[in-house]
Design a protein around this motif. Structure first.
Motif, short mmCIF file in Angstrom:
data_model
loop_
_atom_site.label_atom_id
_atom_site.label_comp_id
_atom_site.label_asym_id
_atom_site.label_seq_id
_atom_site.Cartn_x
_atom_site.Cartn_y
_atom_site.Cartn_z
N ALA A 134 -63.31 29.43 -73.18
CA ALA A 134 -62.89 28.08 -73.51
C ALA A 134 -63.28 27.07 -72.43
O ALA A 134 -63.59 25.93 -72.73
CB ALA A 134 -61.40 28.04 -73.75
N LYS A 135 -63.27 27.48 -71.18
CA LYS A 135 -63.55 26.55 -70.09
C LYS A 135 -64.96 26.74 -69.51
O LYS A 135 -65.30 26.12 -68.52
CB LYS A 135 -62.52 26.71 -68.99
N ASP A 136 -65.77 27.58 -70.13
CA ASP A 136 -67.14 27.79 -69.65
C ASP A 136 -67.99 26.58 -69.97
O ASP A 136 -67.86 25.95 -71.03
CB ASP A 136 -67.76 29.02 -70.29
N SER A 137 -68.89 26.29 -69.07
CA SER A 137 -69.82 25.20 -69.29
C SER A 137 -70.90 25.63 -70.28
O SER A 137 -71.36 26.76 -70.23
CB SER A 137 -70.46 24.81 -67.96
N PRO A 138 -71.32 24.72 -71.17
CA PRO A 138 -72.41 25.10 -72.08
C PRO A 138 -73.77 25.22 -71.38
O PRO A 138 -74.68 25.84 -71.89
CB PRO A 138 -72.43 23.96 -73.10
N LEU A 139 -73.86 24.64 -70.18
CA LEU A 139 -75.08 24.73 -69.41
C LEU A 139 -74.89 25.71 -68.28
O LEU A 139 -73.92 25.63 -67.51
CB LEU A 139 -75.46 23.37 -68.84
N ARG A 140 -75.83 26.64 -68.14
CA ARG A 140 -75.73 27.61 -67.03
C ARG A 140 -76.26 26.96 -65.77
O ARG A 140 -77.26 26.29 -65.75
CB ARG A 140 -76.51 28.87 -67.37
N ARG A 141 -75.60 27.24 -64.68
CA ARG A 141 -76.01 26.65 -63.40
C ARG A 141 -76.74 27.63 -62.57
O ARG A 141 -76.63 28.76 -62.55
CB ARG A 141 -74.78 26.18 -62.65
#
Length: 86
Positions: free
Chosen positions: A79-86
């Motif tokens: 739920a709190k994961d970013s849609p963009l990988r860093r």
């Protein structure tokens, strides 16, 4: 028609089980299955909710798991994961 042929046809029809008997057997079987499941669920609901062994196992798991005091911020879901990988 020959009298014996008529008798054979009548015997074959009489040997076949009646429809209402078959339906009654199916209803009785379903009632037995539903009753057994219902009794099992009722019996399981009457058992104690927790036991000392269960409580001990839960405590051991809590001690071994990494603790963080953040509460809801430490969610392990996506739920709190970013849609963009860093």
């Amino acid at each position: 028609m020959h009298p014996f042929a008529l008798k054979e046809m009548k015997m074959e029809k009489d040997d076949e089980p009646k429809t209402w008997v078959s339906a009654l057997k199916i209803v009785a079987a379903l009632a037995a299955v539903i009753g057994t499941i219902g009794f099992g669920l009722w019996y399981a609901s009457q058992l104690p909710v927790s036991s000392p062994a269960l409580e001990q196992a839960i405590e051991e798991v809590r001690k071994k798991s990494p603790s963080s005091g953040s509460g809801s911020d430490s969610s392990w879901g996506i739920a709190k994961d970013s849609p963009l990988r860093r």
